[in-house]
Enzyme design. Structure first.
Site, PDB file in Angstrom:
ATOM      1  N   LYS A 167       0.847  -1.193   0.000  1.00  0.00           N
ATOM      2  CA  LYS A 167       0.000   0.000   0.000  1.00  0.00           C
ATOM      3  C   LYS A 167       0.874   1.231   0.000  1.00  0.00           C
ATOM      4  O   LYS A 167       1.843   1.303   0.767  1.00  0.00           O
ATOM      5  CB  LYS A 167      -0.868  -0.001   1.277  1.00  0.00           C
ATOM      6  CG  LYS A 167      -1.833   1.166   1.343  1.00  0.00           C
ATOM      7  CD  LYS A 167      -3.100   0.891   0.587  1.00  0.00           C
ATOM      8  CE  LYS A 167      -3.975   2.121   0.420  1.00  0.00           C
ATOM      9  NZ  LYS A 167      -3.559   2.958  -0.734  1.00  0.00           N
TER      10      LYS A 167
ATOM     11  N   LYS B 120       4.942   2.670   8.322  1.00  0.00           N
ATOM     12  CA  LYS B 120       3.809   3.562   8.622  1.00  0.00           C
ATOM     13  C   LYS B 120       2.552   2.721   8.855  1.00  0.00           C
ATOM     14  O   LYS B 120       1.826   2.908   9.831  1.00  0.00           O
ATOM     15  CB  LYS B 120       3.604   4.520   7.438  1.00  0.00           C
ATOM     16  CG  LYS B 120       2.694   5.678   7.719  1.00  0.00           C
ATOM     17  CD  LYS B 120       2.470   6.526   6.460  1.00  0.00           C
ATOM     18  CE  LYS B 120       3.657   7.365   6.061  1.00  0.00           C
ATOM     19  NZ  LYS B 120       3.326   8.378   5.029  1.00  0.00           N
TER      20      LYS B 120
ATOM     21  N   SER C  79      -7.270   5.845   3.716  1.00  0.00           N
ATOM     22  CA  SER C  79      -7.209   4.973   2.535  1.00  0.00           C
ATOM     23  C   SER C  79      -7.682   3.568   2.907  1.00  0.00           C
ATOM     24  O   SER C  79      -8.398   2.911   2.141  1.00  0.00           O
ATOM     25  CB  SER C  79      -5.780   4.876   1.996  1.00  0.00           C
ATOM     26  OG  SER C  79      -5.488   5.964   1.158  1.00  0.00           O
TER      27      SER C  79
ATOM     28  N   LYS D 133       5.296   1.996  -3.028  1.00  0.00           N
ATOM     29  CA  LYS D 133       5.273   3.389  -3.496  1.00  0.00           C
ATOM     30  C   LYS D 133       5.590   3.397  -4.985  1.00  0.00           C
ATOM     31  O   LYS D 133       6.339   2.552  -5.471  1.00  0.00           O
ATOM     32  CB  LYS D 133       6.346   4.212  -2.764  1.00  0.00           C
ATOM     33  CG  LYS D 133       6.108   5.703  -2.835  1.00  0.00           C
ATOM     34  CD  LYS D 133       5.064   6.118  -1.814  1.00  0.00           C
ATOM     35  CE  LYS D 133       5.017   7.587  -1.579  1.00  0.00           C
ATOM     36  NZ  LYS D 133       4.416   7.869  -0.253  1.00  0.00           N
TER      37      LYS D 133
ATOM     38  N   ASN E 120      -1.713  19.679  -0.123  1.00  0.00           N
ATOM     39  CA  ASN E 120      -2.843  18.967   0.447  1.00  0.00           C
ATOM     40  C   ASN E 120      -2.709  18.767   1.961  1.00  0.00           C
ATOM     41  O   ASN E 120      -3.649  19.013   2.715  1.00  0.00           O
ATOM     42  CB  ASN E 120      -2.982  17.617  -0.274  1.00  0.00           C
ATOM     43  CG  ASN E 120      -4.164  16.842   0.218  1.00  0.00           C
ATOM     44  OD1 ASN E 120      -5.209  17.422   0.524  1.00  0.00           O
ATOM     45  ND2 ASN E 120      -4.020  15.544   0.334  1.00  0.00           N
TER      46      ASN E 120
ATOM     47  N   THR F 117      -4.517  13.373   5.606  1.00  0.00           N
ATOM     48  CA  THR F 117      -3.113  13.460   6.033  1.00  0.00           C
ATOM     49  C   THR F 117      -2.925  14.648   6.980  1.00  0.00           C
ATOM     50  O   THR F 117      -2.332  14.518   8.056  1.00  0.00           O
ATOM     51  CB  THR F 117      -2.169  13.573   4.816  1.00  0.00           C
ATOM     52  OG1 THR F 117      -2.438  12.480   3.940  1.00  0.00           O
ATOM     53  CG2 THR F 117      -0.713  13.519   5.237  1.00  0.00           C
TER      54      THR F 117
HETATM   55  N1  GLU Z   1       0.915   9.055  -0.078  1.00  0.00           N
HETATM   56  C1  GLU Z   1       0.390   8.960   1.255  1.00  0.00           C
HETATM   57  C2  GLU Z   1       1.496   8.586   2.237  1.00  0.00           C
HETATM   58  O1  GLU Z   1       2.652   8.793   1.964  1.00  0.00           O
HETATM   59  C3  GLU Z   1      -0.836   8.062   1.342  1.00  0.00           C
HETATM   60  C4  GLU Z   1      -0.639   6.642   0.938  1.00  0.00           C
HETATM   61  C5  GLU Z   1      -1.926   5.849   0.842  1.00  0.00           C
HETATM   62  O2  GLU Z   1      -2.991   6.374   1.132  1.00  0.00           O
HETATM   63  O3  GLU Z   1      -1.826   4.672   0.475  1.00  0.00           O
HETATM   64  O4  GLU Z   1       1.239   8.177   3.328  1.00  0.00           O
END
Ligand code: GLU
Length: 424
Positions: free
Chosen positions: A78, A102, A357, A114, A229, A198
């Site tokens: 994810k 995370k 998410s 990613k 954002n 976020t």
């Molecule tokens: N890009 C965001 C992060 O770095 C969200 C990732 C997601 O929702 O999967 O945490």
């Protein structure tokens, strides 16, 4: 333990090496078997792709991109998808590793991934952006999917881009797969509250930290680096709770007003002019000055490696709430810890996005959608619970919050790998 560490020189700013050091430190502190670091020190898979795009002027231009899948011991990969002109493969690898931890800090049933495309989306037309987005998902389609790897927005990507990708993937699979991506538009199975998540999650951790340190929110001075954002939402929510947002910035410059800025007005100004720079009634300052302003809370919400050893000695904030990924270098981290500043690490403080998410994905899988109020309440519960776990370890073991967060996350992933039989 005998595991050999990453080959790093001191002061490295390569986020991949930084992340390896963080993981190695946690493995050593936990006394884990060498196999854990041996598996976690790099992504399990990195796919590099080339996406040729028909440009508006008739040329074909090829864009390079990646999807990095770090670890899926605890669930599907994810993590977001970044469009940025300077992105590198090592950066994507590091970002995918940070996602594993995370998700683990928040106890989400996910691994870490990613993706990125090296491009400047601000210079692409809408049609070019759409063709690039569709091309990207075509290339990575064999390795992504609602139960395999679930991308989401990140720097310079947005719900519209998610929608194009879901549409393209649904076409390839020949059925609607809304659960492929999160951060989608509401009409296409997006979740209420996701776009703010976020920034909101970061604010929940900052408020919790302020409570623990006895800092009243009313009148507290807040500085936000980055007004995208995450940053703009964090600024607005802190303002709504009575804090004074005294400075913000974006890639073009920084603005300061000791009496406090009105974040909603700054956002409107930025929407009209393209930048916060020149906002009426605010003074122009430098990025370094912004990071070192006297304040209670500093929220880095831009890119990696912003708070370096050079900056850290002058940081005045009591609390640094990392809404960005990797904004503080390891050397700066140590300086901040020694100077008694409380750093709320990215793998905790920026986890609000991926947490909602997760809620979005659950809603897609069940086909039952929750109201925004419920999402925000759940987000607060999840963020505060994770904060409390990390804070408890920080107090008990007298280690930096980041180290405490990594220890908890690495232990969780290691436990998952162990029961799956990956550790030999
Ligand atoms: N890009 C965001 C992060 O770095 C969200 C990732 C997601 O929702 O999967 O945490």
């Amino acid at each position: 333990m005998k595991t050999e560490g990453p080959q790093v020189v001191e002061q490295t700013l390569n986020p991949f090496h930084i992340c390896q050091r963080q993981v190695l430190g946690a493995c050593q502190a936990l006394g884990l078997e060498p196999a854990v670091y041996e598996i976690l020190k790099q992504p399990l898979r990195v796919m590099e792709i080339a996406v040729p795009v028909a440009m508006d002027d008739g040329r074909v231009e090829t864009f390079i991109g990646w999807r990095s899948q770090h670890n899926d011991a605890l669930g599907p990969y994810k993590g977001g998808l970044r469009f940025h002109p300077e992105v590198t493969m090592d950066e994507v690898k590091a970002l995918s590793m940070w996602m594993t931890f995370k998700c683990a800090v928040l106890a989400l049933p996910y691994g870490g991934g990613k993706g990125a495309v090296r491009c400047d989306p601000r210079r692409l037309s809408r049609g070019e952006l759409e063709r690039l987005s569709r091309g990207f998902i075509q290339r990575v389609s064999p390795i992504v999917g609602p139960d395999k790897d679930i991308p989401a927005p990140d720097v310079y990507t947005n719900p519209q881009i998610m929608a194009w990708m879901v549409d393209e993937f649904s076409r390839i699979r020949e059925y609607n797969t809304f659960g492929l991506m999160t951060g989608k538009p509401l009409i296409l199975g997006g979740s209420a509250g996701r776009s703010e998540a976020t920034g909101r999650g970061c604010v929940y951790t900052c408020l919790e930290a302020m409570k623990r340190l006895g800092i009243p929110v009313e009148g507290a001075r807040v500085v936000v680096q980055g007004f995208g954002n995450a940053g703009s939402v964090a600024a607005r929510l802190m303002h709504e709770r009575g804090a004074r947002v005294i400075a913000v910035n974006d890639s073009r410059g920084s603005i300061f007003n000791g009496q406090g800025l009105e974040p909603a007005a700054v956002l409107e100004y930025k929407a009209q002019t393209g930048s916060v720079v020149g906002f009426p009634g605010a003074a122009a300052i430098s990025n370094d000055e912004l990071l070192q302003l006297e304040c209670e809370v500093l929220i880095p919400a831009a890119m990696e490696n912003q708070i370096t050893a050079r900056i850290a000695g002058g940081v005045q904030a009591r609390i640094i709430g990392e809404a960005a990924n990797g904004p503080t270098t390891p050397e700066a981290d140590q300086i901040l810890f020694d100077r008694g500043r409380l750093v709320l690490p990215d793998i905790l403080a920026s986890a609000g996005g991926v947490t909602v998410s997760y809620f979005e994905w659950v809603q897609n899988q069940s086909g039952y959608y929750w109201p925004e109020e419920e999402i925000n309440q759940k987000l607060e519960i999840w963020m505060v619970r994770a904060f409390n776990h990390v804070f408890q370890m920080f107090q008990e073991q007298k280690v930096p919050m980041r180290h405490a967060a990594f220890m908890q996350a690495v232990k969780r992933v290691a436990d998952g790998m162990r029961v799956r039989g990956w550790l030999g």
